[in-house]
Design a protein around this motif. Structure first.
Motif, PDB file in Angstrom:
ATOM      1  N   MET A  40       0.899  -1.140  -0.283  1.00 46.85           N
ATOM      2  CA  MET A  40       0.193  -0.012   0.240  1.00 46.85           C
ATOM      3  C   MET A  40       0.736   1.441   0.196  1.00 46.85           C
ATOM      4  N   ARG A  41       0.616   2.061  -0.261  1.00 45.03           N
ATOM      5  CA  ARG A  41       1.429   3.687  -0.724  1.00 45.03           C
ATOM      6  C   ARG A  41       0.105   4.582  -0.662  1.00 45.03           C
ATOM      7  N   ALA A  42       0.843   5.103   0.566  1.00 42.87           N
ATOM      8  CA  ALA A  42       0.038   6.838   0.366  1.00 42.87           C
ATOM      9  C   ALA A  42       0.587   8.370   0.707  1.00 42.87           C
ATOM     10  N   VAL A  43      -0.285   9.037  -0.210  1.00 40.05           N
ATOM     11  CA  VAL A  43       1.170  10.583  -0.087  1.00 40.05           C
ATOM     12  C   VAL A  43      -0.537  10.950   0.932  1.00 40.05           C
ATOM     13  N   ILE A  44       0.137  11.651   2.053  1.00 40.00           N
ATOM     14  CA  ILE A  44      -0.240  12.475   2.950  1.00 40.00           C
ATOM     15  C   ILE A  44      -0.123  14.412   2.547  1.00 40.00           C
ATOM     16  N   GLN A  45      -0.917  14.277   2.739  1.00 43.39           N
ATOM     17  CA  GLN A  45      -0.728  16.199   2.108  1.00 43.39           C
ATOM     18  C   GLN A  45      -1.747  16.852   3.796  1.00 43.39           C
ATOM     19  N   ARG A  46      -1.003  18.166   3.817  1.00 38.96           N
ATOM     20  CA  ARG A  46      -1.556  18.655   5.376  1.00 38.96           C
ATOM     21  C   ARG A  46      -2.421  19.747   4.554  1.00 38.96           C
ATOM     22  N   VAL A  47      -3.443  19.672   4.783  1.00 38.43           N
ATOM     23  CA  VAL A  47      -4.524  21.020   3.815  1.00 38.43           C
ATOM     24  C   VAL A  47      -4.924  22.086   4.918  1.00 38.43           C
ATOM     25  N   THR A  48      -5.312  23.120   4.594  1.00 35.89           N
ATOM     26  CA  THR A  48      -6.517  24.135   5.117  1.00 35.89           C
ATOM     27  C   THR A  48      -7.232  23.920   4.718  1.00 35.89           C
ATOM     28  N   HIS A  49      -7.609  23.163   3.140  1.00 38.14           N
ATOM     29  CA  HIS A  49      -9.403  22.457   3.464  1.00 38.14           C
ATOM     30  C   HIS A  49      -9.017  21.582   2.165  1.00 38.14           C
ATOM     31  N   PHE A  83      -5.925  15.857   6.424  1.00 38.16           N
ATOM     32  CA  PHE A  83      -4.897  15.066   5.562  1.00 38.16           C
ATOM     33  C   PHE A  83      -6.149  15.146   4.732  1.00 38.16           C
ATOM     34  N   VAL A  84      -5.501  14.725   2.943  1.00 36.66           N
ATOM     35  CA  VAL A  84      -5.873  14.254   2.405  1.00 36.66           C
ATOM     36  C   VAL A  84      -4.665  13.239   2.341  1.00 36.66           C
ATOM     37  N   VAL A  85      -5.571  12.069   1.516  1.00 33.21           N
ATOM     38  CA  VAL A  85      -4.669  11.141   2.147  1.00 33.21           C
ATOM     39  C   VAL A  85      -5.010  10.308   0.611  1.00 33.21           C
ATOM     40  N   LEU A  86      -3.892  10.203  -0.189  1.00 32.76           N
ATOM     41  CA  LEU A  86      -3.979   9.515  -1.590  1.00 32.76           C
ATOM     42  C   LEU A  86      -3.626   7.908  -1.387  1.00 32.76           C
ATOM     43  N   LEU A  87      -4.359   7.304  -1.467  1.00 34.40           N
ATOM     44  CA  LEU A  87      -4.663   5.851  -1.019  1.00 34.40           C
ATOM     45  C   LEU A  87      -4.386   4.585  -2.327  1.00 34.40           C
ATOM     46  N   GLY A  88      -2.921   4.304  -2.890  1.00 31.91           N
ATOM     47  CA  GLY A  88      -2.597   3.214  -3.942  1.00 31.91           C
ATOM     48  C   GLY A  88      -2.447   1.545  -3.100  1.00 31.91           C
ATOM     49  N   LEU A 118      -0.193   5.736  -8.198  1.00 31.11           N
ATOM     50  CA  LEU A 118       0.223   5.543  -7.526  1.00 31.11           C
ATOM     51  C   LEU A 118       1.869   4.647  -6.881  1.00 31.11           C
ATOM     52  N   PHE A 119       1.208   3.195  -8.025  1.00 28.08           N
ATOM     53  CA  PHE A 119       1.996   2.029  -8.390  1.00 28.08           C
ATOM     54  C   PHE A 119       2.226   2.210 -10.348  1.00 28.08           C
ATOM     55  N   ALA A 120       2.066   3.933 -10.859  1.00 25.04           N
ATOM     56  CA  ALA A 120       2.893   3.665 -11.917  1.00 25.04           C
ATOM     57  C   ALA A 120       4.466   3.533 -12.256  1.00 25.04           C
ATOM     58  N   GLN A 121       4.537   3.013 -13.402  1.00 28.76           N
ATOM     59  CA  GLN A 121       5.987   2.216 -13.830  1.00 28.76           C
ATOM     60  C   GLN A 121       6.347   3.058 -14.771  1.00 28.76           C
ATOM     61  N   LEU A 135      -7.367  21.435  -3.457  1.00 32.76           N
ATOM     62  CA  LEU A 135      -7.407  21.360  -1.853  1.00 32.76           C
ATOM     63  C   LEU A 135      -6.211  22.793  -1.371  1.00 32.76           C
ATOM     64  N   LEU A 136      -6.583  22.927  -1.045  1.00 29.93           N
ATOM     65  CA  LEU A 136      -5.092  24.003  -0.643  1.00 29.93           C
ATOM     66  C   LEU A 136      -3.964  23.478   0.690  1.00 29.93           C
ATOM     67  N   ASN A 137      -3.238  23.524   0.394  1.00 33.17           N
ATOM     68  CA  ASN A 137      -1.718  23.413   0.823  1.00 33.17           C
ATOM     69  C   ASN A 137      -1.086  23.537   2.134  1.00 33.17           C
ATOM     70  N   ASP A 138      -1.266  23.559   3.291  1.00 31.92           N
ATOM     71  CA  ASP A 138      -0.733  23.905   4.435  1.00 31.92           C
ATOM     72  C   ASP A 138       0.735  23.434   4.105  1.00 31.92           C
ATOM     73  N   GLY A 139       1.913  24.119   4.482  1.00 34.17           N
ATOM     74  CA  GLY A 139       2.953  24.286   4.274  1.00 34.17           C
ATOM     75  C   GLY A 139       3.565  24.586   3.164  1.00 34.17           C
ATOM     76  N   PRO A 140       3.672  23.939   1.886  1.00 34.93           N
ATOM     77  CA  PRO A 140       3.144  22.966   2.194  1.00 34.93           C
ATOM     78  C   PRO A 140       4.198  21.657   2.944  1.00 34.93           C
ATOM     79  N   VAL A 141       2.841  20.721   3.384  1.00 36.89           N
ATOM     80  CA  VAL A 141       3.504  19.522   3.965  1.00 36.89           C
ATOM     81  C   VAL A 141       2.964  18.742   3.126  1.00 36.89           C
ATOM     82  N   THR A 142       4.321  17.380   2.369  1.00 39.49           N
ATOM     83  CA  THR A 142       3.399  15.904   2.378  1.00 39.49           C
ATOM     84  C   THR A 142       4.501  15.058   2.374  1.00 39.49           C
ATOM     85  N   ILE A 143       3.597  13.856   3.147  1.00 37.80           N
ATOM     86  CA  ILE A 143       4.520  12.304   3.209  1.00 37.80           C
ATOM     87  C   ILE A 143       4.463  11.377   2.444  1.00 37.80           C
ATOM     88  N   ILE A 144       5.179  11.081   1.861  1.00 41.06           N
ATOM     89  CA  ILE A 144       4.723   8.703   1.095  1.00 41.06           C
ATOM     90  C   ILE A 144       5.103   8.319   1.621  1.00 41.06           C
TER      91      ILE A 144
END
Length: 152
Positions: A1-10, A27-32, A81-84, A134-143
């Protein structure tokens, strides 16, 4: 499983002109989901997401979790998120979980995050043509990648 977690204001998700999920701070969480993912991967990832301390405390340090700030989650399925891209210029998505595996895991992840967060998680539509605002906050993005837990 892969996730991109973005901290957002909305953030919000719209499918065919209808809003399917909308949040304020969180958070907006993009989940693969990958074919080989199991429930343990989901549990590990959900725990990590709700306990990530990436919101600012009173001193401006990233020291608070989404629970500490009463934040929200918008969960979006994201097979790309699983693109090769090793061969050519057209990505292959062969490692992405097929819908019969990925959709139930996506829905279960939404429920698990809701249970851990103590409130309803907003969702996109699995396989839908989603428009994410979305409005990124920071931006803070964790993979994160559950196949590489030692590095997260």
């Amino acid at each position: 499983m892969r996730a991109v977690i973005q901290r957002v204001t909305h953030a919000s998700c719209t499918v065919e002109g209808a809003i399917t999920g909308k949040i304020e701070q969180g958070f907006v969480v993009l989940l693969g989901v990958e074919e080989s993912d199991i429930k343990d991967d989901m549990t590990w990832l959900a725990q990590k997401i709700v306990n990530l301390r990436i919101f600012s405390d009173e001193q401006g340090l990233m020291n608070k979790s989404i629970q500490d700030v009463a934040g929200n989650i918008l969960l979006i399925s994201q097979f790309t998120l699983f693109a090769q891209t090793k061969k050519g210029n057209r990505p292959s998505f062969i490692r992405a979980g097929k819908p019969d595996i990925a959709k139930p895991m996506y829905l279960e992840m939404g429920q698990l995050l809701s249970d851990l967060l103590g409130k309803e998680v907003q969702m996109g539509v699995f396989g839908g043509d989603m428009k994410i605002d979305l409005l990124n906050d920071g931006p803070v993005t964790i993979i994160m990648n559950t196949k590489d837990k030692d590095n997260f």
